[in-house]
Design a protein around this motif. Structure first.
Motif, PDB file in Angstrom:
ATOM      1  N   ASN A 296      32.857  -2.855  27.692  1.00 19.45           N
ATOM      2  CA  ASN A 296      33.815  -2.716  26.595  1.00 19.45           C
ATOM      3  C   ASN A 296      34.245  -4.107  26.135  1.00 19.45           C
ATOM      4  OD1 ASN A 296      35.665  -1.877  24.777  1.00 19.45           O
ATOM      5  ND2 ASN A 296      37.174  -1.166  26.288  1.00 19.45           N
ATOM      6  N   PRO A 297      33.923  -4.526  24.920  1.00 13.61           N
ATOM      7  CA  PRO A 297      33.240  -3.772  23.865  1.00 13.61           C
ATOM      8  C   PRO A 297      31.728  -3.772  24.057  1.00 13.61           C
ATOM      9  CG  PRO A 297      33.699  -6.001  23.116  1.00 13.61           C
ATOM     10  CD  PRO A 297      34.278  -5.904  24.495  1.00 13.61           C
ATOM     11  N   ALA A 298      31.061  -2.715  23.552  1.00 15.22           N
ATOM     12  CA  ALA A 298      29.598  -2.684  23.550  1.00 15.22           C
ATOM     13  C   ALA A 298      29.147  -3.182  22.185  1.00 15.22           C
ATOM     14  CB  ALA A 298      29.110  -1.268  23.801  1.00 15.22           C
ATOM     15  N   LYS A 299      28.404  -4.287  22.189  1.00 11.93           N
ATOM     16  CA  LYS A 299      28.021  -4.898  20.917  1.00 11.93           C
ATOM     17  C   LYS A 299      26.511  -4.880  20.719  1.00 11.93           C
ATOM     18  CE  LYS A 299      31.953  -8.023  20.476  1.00 11.93           C
ATOM     19  NZ  LYS A 299      32.400  -9.381  20.173  1.00 11.93           N
ATOM     20  N   ALA A 300      26.092  -4.814  19.450  1.00 10.53           N
ATOM     21  CA  ALA A 300      24.670  -4.900  19.102  1.00 10.53           C
ATOM     22  C   ALA A 300      24.225  -6.356  19.286  1.00 10.53           C
ATOM     23  CB  ALA A 300      24.477  -4.455  17.657  1.00 10.53           C
ATOM     24  N   GLY A 448      37.275  -7.659  20.352  1.00  6.86           N
ATOM     25  CA  GLY A 448      37.435  -7.537  21.799  1.00  6.86           C
ATOM     26  C   GLY A 448      37.334  -6.090  22.233  1.00  6.86           C
ATOM     27  N   PRO A 449      38.004  -5.729  23.325  1.00  8.54           N
ATOM     28  CA  PRO A 449      37.941  -4.365  23.845  1.00  8.54           C
ATOM     29  C   PRO A 449      38.248  -3.339  22.759  1.00  8.54           C
ATOM     30  CG  PRO A 449      39.110  -5.788  25.353  1.00  8.54           C
ATOM     31  CD  PRO A 449      38.811  -6.611  24.144  1.00  8.54           C
ATOM     32  N   GLY A 450      37.481  -2.269  22.734  1.00  6.39           N
ATOM     33  CA  GLY A 450      37.666  -1.222  21.727  1.00  6.39           C
ATOM     34  C   GLY A 450      37.258  -1.686  20.348  1.00  6.39           C
ATOM     35  N   MET A 451      36.602  -2.819  20.262  1.00  5.44           N
ATOM     36  CA  MET A 451      36.172  -3.436  18.995  1.00  5.44           C
ATOM     37  C   MET A 451      37.362  -3.744  18.084  1.00  5.44           C
ATOM     38  SD  MET A 451      33.044  -4.177  19.080  1.00  5.44           S
ATOM     39  CE  MET A 451      32.364  -4.503  17.477  1.00  5.44           C
ATOM     40  N   SER A 452      38.572  -3.897  18.672  1.00  6.09           N
ATOM     41  CA  SER A 452      39.661  -4.301  17.784  1.00  6.09           C
ATOM     42  C   SER A 452      39.684  -5.830  17.685  1.00  6.09           C
ATOM     43  CB  SER A 452      41.001  -3.744  18.248  1.00  6.09           C
ATOM     44  OG  SER A 452      41.026  -3.690  19.623  1.00  6.09           O
ATOM     45  N   LEU A 453      40.326  -6.291  16.601  1.00  4.84           N
ATOM     46  CA  LEU A 453      40.372  -7.736  16.367  1.00  4.84           C
ATOM     47  C   LEU A 453      41.134  -8.407  17.491  1.00  4.84           C
ATOM     48  CD1 LEU A 453      41.204  -8.361  12.615  1.00  4.84           C
ATOM     49  CD2 LEU A 453      39.069  -8.810  13.800  1.00  4.84           C
ATOM     50  N   TYR A 454      40.657  -9.527  17.939  1.00  3.51           N
ATOM     51  CA  TYR A 454      41.439 -10.284  18.923  1.00  3.51           C
ATOM     52  C   TYR A 454      41.160 -11.768  18.757  1.00  3.51           C
ATOM     53  CZ  TYR A 454      37.843 -11.560  22.404  1.00  3.51           C
ATOM     54  OH  TYR A 454      36.784 -12.114  23.072  1.00  3.51           O
ATOM     55  N   TRP A 455      42.033 -12.563  19.318  1.00  4.10           N
ATOM     56  CA  TRP A 455      41.917 -14.006  19.219  1.00  4.10           C
ATOM     57  C   TRP A 455      41.383 -14.489  20.552  1.00  4.10           C
ATOM     58  CZ3 TRP A 455      41.686 -16.872  15.180  1.00  4.10           C
ATOM     59  CH2 TRP A 455      41.862 -18.254  15.269  1.00  4.10           C
TER      60      TRP A 455
END
Ligand code: HEM
Ligand code: HEM
Length: 463
Positions: A296-300, A448-455
């Motif tokens: 988490n997150p799983a990214k392409a 980041g986690p859950g594909m939400s925006l993070y810094w």
């Protein structure tokens, strides 16, 4: 009875064609002759001096070709030590890394060359685009180039799964999930490519077959034709400066040694850089693929992160199919609706074109992150339009909200700058491409986690 006459050897035939003092008398000279004729199968005997300017083509096509050659050579070594079966594939990679002679270096070279190839092919496309080198008579070579770029992405994507580690498994799971959004045939297509309902042993076998046979065959076939067309179309387009009105003067020099020497220095320089990089930076390898534990997150893979980012903002049909489909179609059709030959060879078409390119980049650098942040925190289309179909509320309406300002922007460039068709194409293409790069960067680094925006720099260090 007449004696059977033996067929004259290659050298005898060459000798018969040459004046006596032109035929090399020793082995070294003869070897040199063979190498020279090989080179002259690829290049014409003479080239125009200005077409060799570094700062015109940046040698990007040649670098792409060199990377292809490295991939084919290293690929064959990897293939000899690799079994496309789970979990053996992963164990083979460990074996390649530890017990095969120079195995790790060869794997690293394959990995980094493949990734660099995407960047280089895209930069080459941009160079061809901004110098207008896709215009007649080079339309066909542009189309072949686009096909090669798509195949290069295919080769990278299929190769990504082969190490069969967690990174490979989940990146391909995310990447292939896009297939199911293709209208009508999505389910069937996904089943065909994956060899089942989800990524598994059959997918590995399918990807391996495509990776080592179909895709390289298609790429190398097209590449030979691409080279031949460069010659057939009269060599490279010639660089022109913005104020140059008349055609550049075609002063020629012999390919050997002038062009070949430059190519050799360039290729050796790049090979040294790549080799040193591959010696010190290993290709990533995580634990063995585990379908039960998803990161988490799983990214392409990174080159599809722009697409994954689009999926976060639009209905999947729009984000994964309509927008990328329109983009590829527009790139394919480009040489057929932008055919002004006057500016071929001039970087960014004209002085005004240069300013407009910079402006388009600046606007996209501001607008794309703003859109991402607004869409994440403020815009909530489906909450505002709860009774509407999500294809409308999350797809077509946000699409219209983006397209309308784009059309207004285009009109503004005509009114304010008196831009002609080719400068307008340049402006819009620069804007959209820059925005896509921003989305890719956001997807790679700022989700980041859950594909939400993070810094990323604000996160506590992972334990
Ligand atoms: C355009 C050409 C090619 C591209 C872009 C490409 C790309 C890739 C990529 C990205 C990987 C994953 C590397 C990693 O992270 O470990 C890979 C693996 C692999 N490739 Fe290729 N490849 C190409 C041509 C070939 C050819 C021609 C062969 C064989 C004849 C080959 C055989 C392999 C094998 C066996 C692996 C698995 C080993 C490993 O992952 O380290 N590749 N390729
Ligand atoms: C992916 C692998 C590719 C390879 C190995 C390759 C190779 C080359 C080479 C060696 C040249 C001549 C030198 C140079 O311009 O740097 C060239 C020219 C050209 N390429 Fe490519 N190319 C590739 C991809 C593309 C792509 C993606 C496009 C565009 C969509 C493209 C379109 C063209 C055109 C139109 C020319 C002629 C340029 C001119 O006359 O100025 N190529 N390519």
């Amino acid at each position: 009875m007449t004696e059977p006459t033996s067929r004259p050897s290659l050298f005898e035939r060459i000798r018969a064609r040459l004046a006596p003092n032109e035929m090399p008398s020793d082995d070294r000279g003869r070897m040199r002759m063979v190498v020279d004729s090989l080179i002259l199968h690829l290049h014409p005997t003479k080239v125009i001096v200005t077409s060799m300017n570094w700062t015109y083509s940046w040698g990007l096509g040649g670098l792409a070709a060199m990377l292809m050659a490295i991939l084919a050579l290293t690929g064959v070594v990897l293939q000899n030590n690799y079994t496309p079966a789970a979990p053996q594939a992963y164990l083979d990679i460990l074996e390649i890394n530890s017990n095969v002679w120079f195995g790790e270096l060869i794997r690293n070279l394959h990995h980094w060359s493949a990734n660099l190839l995407i960047v280089v092919a895209v930069l080459h496309l941009i160079r061809v685009f901004v110098t207008g080198a896709y215009r007649p008579p080079r339309e066909l070579n542009w189309l072949i180039g686009v096909a090669m770029l798509l195949l290069t992405l295919g080769a990278n994507f299929t190769g990504y799964l082969l190490p069969w580690d967690q990174l490979a498994f989940w990146a391909i799971t995310v990447g292939t999930s896009i297939l199911s959004y293709v209208p009508l045939v999505g389910g069937w297509l996904s089943q065909l490519i994956l060899g089942g309902p989800e990524v598994g042993a059959n997918t590995l076998l399918n990807f391996y077959a495509m990776h080592i046979s179909l895709i390289p065959l298609a790429i190398f076939g097209l590449m030979s034709y691409h080279f031949w067309r460069v010659r057939k179309d009269g060599g490279l387009t010639l660089p022109k400066s913005v104020d140059q009105v008349e055609e550049p003067k075609p002063e020629r020099v012999t390919t050997i040694p002038h062009l070949v020497r430059r190519e050799l220095i360039f290729a050796l320089g790049w090979f040294a850089v790549l080799l040193i990089f591959a010696m010190f930076v290993p290709a990533p390898l995580e634990g063995i693929a585990n379908p039960d534990v998803s990161p988490n997150p799983a990214k392409a893979p990174w080159y599809f992160m722009g697409l994954q980012e689009l999926l976060l903002h639009f209905h999947p049909l729009v984000g994964a199919i309509v927008l990328p489909g329109l983009a590829v179609l527009a790139i394919f059709l480009l040489p057929f609706f932008d055919i002004n030959l006057n500016s071929v060879g001039i970087y960014f078409r004209s002085r005004r074109g240069r300013s407009m390119t910079l402006l388009a980049m600046g606007l996209a650098l501001a607008a794309a992150p703003l859109w991402v942040v607004l869409d994440e925190f403020v815009l909530n289309w489906s909450a505002w339009l709860p009774t509407w179909d999500t294809l409308l509320s999350n797809g077509l309406i946000p699409l219209a909200v983006i397209f309308i300002p784009l059309i207004l922007l285009d009109e503004w460039t005509v009114k304010t700058f008196h831009a002609d068709t080719e400068e307008r194409v340049l402006f819009i293409a620069t804007f959209l491409f820059t925005a896509f790069v921003v989305l890719t960067i956001v997807g790679i680094f700022f989700r980041g986690p859950g594909m939400s925006l993070y810094w990323p720099w604000a996160m506590p260090a992972a334990h």
